[in-house]
Structure formats: structure tokens, C-alpha cells
Design an enzyme around this catalytic site. Sequence first.
Site, PDB file in Angstrom:
ATOM      1  N   GLU A 131       0.797  -1.236   0.000  1.00 58.36           N
ATOM      2  CA  GLU A 131       0.000   0.000   0.000  1.00 58.36           C
ATOM      3  C   GLU A 131       0.831   1.288   0.000  1.00 58.36           C
ATOM      4  O   GLU A 131       0.672   2.151   0.869  1.00 58.36           O
ATOM      5  CB  GLU A 131      -0.977  -0.018   1.195  1.00 58.36           C
ATOM      6  CG  GLU A 131      -1.893  -1.233   1.161  1.00 58.36           C
ATOM      7  CD  GLU A 131      -2.888  -1.286   2.320  1.00 58.36           C
ATOM      8  OE1 GLU A 131      -2.771  -0.482   3.254  1.00 58.36           O
ATOM      9  OE2 GLU A 131      -3.794  -2.134   2.267  1.00 58.36           O
ATOM     10  N   HIS A 137     -10.220  -5.876  -2.679  1.00 59.71           N
ATOM     11  CA  HIS A 137     -11.285  -5.821  -1.669  1.00 59.71           C
ATOM     12  C   HIS A 137     -12.445  -5.055  -2.312  1.00 59.71           C
ATOM     13  O   HIS A 137     -12.461  -3.827  -2.324  1.00 59.71           O
ATOM     14  CB  HIS A 137     -10.793  -5.113  -0.406  1.00 59.71           C
ATOM     15  CG  HIS A 137      -9.729  -5.884   0.307  1.00 59.71           C
ATOM     16  ND1 HIS A 137      -9.981  -7.099   0.915  1.00 59.71           N
ATOM     17  CD2 HIS A 137      -8.404  -5.640   0.485  1.00 59.71           C
ATOM     18  CE1 HIS A 137      -8.862  -7.557   1.449  1.00 59.71           C
ATOM     19  NE2 HIS A 137      -7.886  -6.693   1.209  1.00 59.71           N
TER      20      HIS A 137
END
Length: 396
Positions: A210, A287
Amino acid sequence: MSFKTLVAILCLVPVALAQQPAWAQCGGQGWTGGTTCVAGYSCVAQNSYYSQCLPTGTGTGSGTVTSTSGGSSPSATSTTPLNTAAKAAGKKYFGSATDNPELSDSAYVKILSDSTMFGQITPGNSMKWDATEPSRGTFTFTQGDQIANLTKANGQLLRGHNCVWHNQLPSWVTSGNFNAATLSSIITTHCGTVVGHYKGQIYSWDVVNEPFNDDGTFRQDVFYNTLGQDYISIALNAARAADPNAKLYINDYNIEGTGAKSTAMVNLVKSLKAANVPIDGIGVQAHLIVGQVPSTLEANLRQFTALGVEVAITELDIRMTLPATDALLAQQKKDYQTVIAACRAVSGCIGVTIWDYTDKYSWVPSTFSGQGAALPWDANLNKKPAYDGIVAGFAS
Ligand code: XIL
């Protein structure tokens, strides 16, 4: 009492026992009791630990809940195991994340350990920085080893997750006020030691997790703020030196479709390659939300593999606003199929990992309020329609 009445009562008893009374608990993590409610009441998830029988139509969310009296949740019909389906489609694996507390659940572990179902495992937490180096220079691998040993015993591949991330960082890292040289050596020691510990056991590592904001700028965390983007090459070089055979990935979310964040990833990988920094793969977390799979997913996976790296879908789950309805579960099945079919169509997309396999242990309800039911097995370890979607995606 007539014989006929007695028979009628006896026939009713098991049904009555299987249904929870009004206002009673009917689900939640660890719940082993009944999951359907008496007529007029529906089982509505309040949080991941507690579902309650509420008068139908009064629970949070909208639409028909699936576990009302007399109804039953739609379930999967395919008997093809998922890793078998992935391999038949030319992929390396279909895998699942797991976490240490779940490993005491024998029914759960039995399915997790079936290598025809899951050819790969990712530890959901136990290889992260807070778990592996809670204080400077003190490394703990007990929990990570438990998962590594399980995959070894099961003949499954292992993905390492992760070396450098802004989250789940111990405060000695975030609050140490280290200068660039010291933080650089801290990263090198951390990644070198953790990756080195698992040398030879890992298929691929999420070395950097990330790194981007959603607008494609670099995330302002302690690493970037101290070292600029150099922290990425520092981590990748340390990982390569520690385990030359592990594939080294950068992993992120909201890079499923094309857009600013995906473009930032493309540019980062290009610049790393131009500078001869080791980089082997891009991890697309995925996700996702039911009904919102980006239409550019396949094109985006192609633009990533065109860089000369492999791609994996690393943390797939597709959540919905609770309660789960038949319509939402049907859409979720389609969405799983779409994601899997996109990976199938792109030869450099080497595998897919779901972020645990059952709603019983999903991270979603505790992170996204009011949402859940994101995985292909429900909280009772029954396969949902999404399971058929995965099989169909690999077959398409
Ligand atoms: C999640 C875990 O599943 C949770 O148990 C934990 O509390 C928080 O982290 N992106 C990632 C994963 O890369 O490491 C995250 O895992 C989910 C989002």
C-alpha cells in the site's frame, strides 16, 4: 391425544428446535446454534459476533433475508475444488489467507488444508512488522512459523505478507524520529531478517504494501516522509539479498481498474526496472463491493503484465451491505466469476488469493460497518453461490 396428533407434533419438533425464537441470537463468530428464525422473524447480523432474530423487515439493510423461516440460503452446486479449477485454467494456485487464532477450529482447518481446494496460503497478520519485530532487533517468528509449517505439511505455496507497510507498525518505528540513514538500516535489517528467516519457503513476498494514496501520490508514512520513494528500493534490495528465489511484489488496493492509482503503480514499476531494482510482481488486493467490479479490470491486469512483471490477485473479497439477500448473493456470484475470468484471460495473472475463505473469519464486518458476507463460504462453512462463480470463472 390421537396418534395422528402425536405424529404431527413429533414431525414439528425438529423444525421447532432448529429455529431460533424471536430476538434470540442466530449467528456470529463462534456461534454454533441455530441460524434460522421462527416465522415472521429474520436473522440479521448486528456485527461479526452477533446476529439476532428481528421481526422481518425491521432489521438494518433492506430486502429479503435468506435465513427466514421456511426459506433456506442458496448454496453452491459445483463439486470442483477451487485449486483444481485454477490449475486446469493454467494458473499456479487458488489460495486463501488465514490467521493463527482460527487454527484451533478443526472444521475450518480441514477445508483450509485441502490442497485441491487451496494451493496457496497467506498469513493474514503473523508476518507483519508488529508481529515479527515488536521491539527493535527482537524478532519473533512463532506465529508465522505455525502457518509456514501448515503449508509445508499440506503441500501448499506460501505468500509472505508483508515487509514494509504503514499499518500494524510498532510505535518504536513510527515514533523513533530516525534520520534517513538509520531508518534505511532499520528497513534493511527488518526485511532482510524476516525474508531470510523464511528463505526457500516462500513463493512470493509482498515486500511493499500500500505505497499509494488513491490519487496516485505516495502515501505520507514514516518511510516516505523520511526517505522519499527510496524506501521502496531499499526494501526490495534487502528482500532479494535475503531470498533470491522469492518473487518480490508491491501490493495495493484500489488498483483493480485503470485510473490514477494504477497509473502510479505502472510508473513506479517502470522506474524500478529502469534503475535495476528487483521487482517481479504487482499484487492487486481486490477488496471489492458487490455490483462494483471495475469494468477495466482485465485491461488493467494487461497493462501491468505488459511491464514484464507477473500479477496476482492477492486479497479478494466482495462485500455487501448486510443482511445478505438472495439477489445480493446472486450478484456476488457474478462478481466473483468476473474477477476470476479476468485473471484467467491474462496469462501473466498467475493466481488468486481470497482474504480468508469463510465469513466466519472475514476482516470485513469489523472494518466496514454494516457490511460483510464477502467470502465464498458462509459463517457455517457452507459454500455460497460465489463458489460456483469462481469455478465458472476459471472454466470460462
Ligand atoms: C487485515 C487483517 O485481515 C486483519 O485481521 C487486521 O486486523 C488488519 O489487516 N490489506 C492488507 C491486509 O494488505 O494486510 C489487511 O489485513 C487487509 C487490507
